[in-house]
Design a protein around this motif. Structure first.
Motif, PDB file in Angstrom:
ATOM      1  N   ASN A  61       1.313   5.703  -0.849  1.00 44.57           N
ATOM      2  CA  ASN A  61       0.689   7.005  -1.026  1.00 44.57           C
ATOM      3  C   ASN A  61       1.317   7.694  -2.226  1.00 44.57           C
ATOM      4  O   ASN A  61       2.538   7.913  -2.261  1.00 44.57           O
ATOM      5  N   THR A 110       0.863  -1.177   0.000  1.00 44.60           N
ATOM      6  CA  THR A 110       0.000   0.000   0.000  1.00 44.60           C
ATOM      7  C   THR A 110       0.901   1.229   0.000  1.00 44.60           C
ATOM      8  O   THR A 110       1.821   1.321   0.813  1.00 44.60           O
ATOM      9  N   ILE A 166      -3.158  10.383  -2.973  1.00 45.25           N
ATOM     10  CA  ILE A 166      -4.100   9.273  -3.080  1.00 45.25           C
ATOM     11  C   ILE A 166      -3.424   8.011  -2.573  1.00 45.25           C
ATOM     12  O   ILE A 166      -2.260   7.745  -2.891  1.00 45.25           O
ATOM     13  N   LYS A 167      -4.127   7.268  -1.731  1.00 46.99           N
ATOM     14  CA  LYS A 167      -3.607   6.021  -1.182  1.00 46.99           C
ATOM     15  C   LYS A 167      -4.099   4.871  -2.050  1.00 46.99           C
ATOM     16  O   LYS A 167      -5.294   4.754  -2.311  1.00 46.99           O
ATOM     17  N   VAL A 168      -3.167   4.037  -2.507  1.00 49.05           N
ATOM     18  CA  VAL A 168      -3.531   2.937  -3.396  1.00 49.05           C
ATOM     19  C   VAL A 168      -2.882   1.647  -2.918  1.00 49.05           C
ATOM     20  O   VAL A 168      -1.866   1.650  -2.228  1.00 49.05           O
ATOM     21  N   THR A 194      -7.594   2.190  -5.727  1.00 45.52           N
ATOM     22  CA  THR A 194      -7.817   2.978  -4.526  1.00 45.52           C
ATOM     23  C   THR A 194      -8.299   2.085  -3.394  1.00 45.52           C
ATOM     24  O   THR A 194      -8.613   0.910  -3.589  1.00 45.52           O
ATOM     25  N   MET A 195      -8.407   2.652  -2.203  1.00 42.36           N
ATOM     26  CA  MET A 195      -8.896   1.890  -1.063  1.00 42.36           C
ATOM     27  C   MET A 195     -10.365   1.498  -1.242  1.00 42.36           C
ATOM     28  O   MET A 195     -10.851   0.558  -0.615  1.00 42.36           O
ATOM     29  N   VAL A 241      -6.963   2.597 -10.828  1.00 48.54           N
ATOM     30  CA  VAL A 241      -6.329   3.844 -11.257  1.00 48.54           C
ATOM     31  C   VAL A 241      -5.567   3.599 -12.553  1.00 48.54           C
ATOM     32  O   VAL A 241      -5.763   4.286 -13.552  1.00 48.54           O
ATOM     33  N   SER A 287      -2.912  -0.941  -9.864  1.00 45.84           N
ATOM     34  CA  SER A 287      -3.032  -0.026  -8.740  1.00 45.84           C
ATOM     35  C   SER A 287      -4.489   0.376  -8.577  1.00 45.84           C
ATOM     36  O   SER A 287      -5.133   0.804  -9.538  1.00 45.84           O
TER      37      SER A 287
END
Length: 213
Positions: free
Chosen positions: A120, A118, A131-133, A152-153, A158, A150
């Motif tokens: 950022n 994970t 964006i946290k992926v 997103t939470m 993405v 990749s």
């Protein structure tokens, strides 16, 4: 775009610590835009997509207004659960119906994907600037290659990179909304209803990804 490519390549090439609780998630219904660009920088396709997560249906229409003559003009309706897809020519009211040998596509994490890490992207401490992926990787089913995805939470894809012996490219999504705006796009057009299923030549693998190879 190049930052995303660099990040995904770095994540794919470095060792990671796996956690047992990380399980592949499944994307929701989506409407948005998809671009497919080779790692050499050539635009293969750009267009609008509609995705039915529960029904496993995808409509992708490319290059209706995109200013390039080097990319593919496609109108595809993929019915993954049924194992078939349609290549549609709305202008000429014609259609080709084909068998899907591989159902892998860039809008959902495969169940056998391996969690990597994970991260950022951007700045996690500045509102609106990061964006946290989660990053996943795996083999391309029925094809000689691998991918790095990749999401997103909330499980919105993405970008996904595909590395194949004959072609490598990145698929990225923009302007994504979590809804099906036009359900009619996922219905089989009238010009396709009576279309017979075409025979697949020996050695051919039909899939969404193969349209860009």
């Amino acid at each position: 775009m190049y930052a995303a490519i660099t990040l995904c390549v770095f994540m794919c090439l470095t060792a990671t610590t796996h956690a047992d609780h990380h399980q592949p998630c499944h994307a929701p219904n989506m409407t948005g835009f998809m671009s497919v660009i080779s790692l050499k920088g050539d635009v293969k396709a750009f267009g609008a997509f509609t995705y039915d997560s529960m029904g496993k249906k995808l409509r992708f229409r490319s290059n209706e207004s995109y200013p390039t003559n080097t990319s593919l003009g496609l109108d595809l309706l993929m019915l993954f659960d049924e194992g078939i897809f349609y290549e549609i020519d709305s202008k000429n009211q014609s259609c080709e119906k084909k068998t899907l040998q591989c159902t892998q596509h860039p809008l959902d994490i495969p169940d056998d994907a391996t969690f990597m890490s994970t991260v950022n992207s951007g700045s996690p401490s500045i509102e609106g600037e990061g964006i946290k992926v989660s990053v996943w990787r795996g083999a391309m089913a029925d094809m000689k290659g691998h991918y790095c995805m990749s999401v997103t939470m909330g499980c919105l894809p993405v970008y996904t990179m595909y590395f194949h012996e004959s072609s490598s490219f990145i698929v990225s999504l923009t302007e994504v909304e979590i809804e099906i705006k036009d359900p009619d796009l996922l219905a089989v057009p009238s010009c396709c209803l009576a279309q017979p299923l075409e025979e697949t030549p020996e050695g051919t693998v039909n899939s969404f990804l193969n349209e860009f190879m």
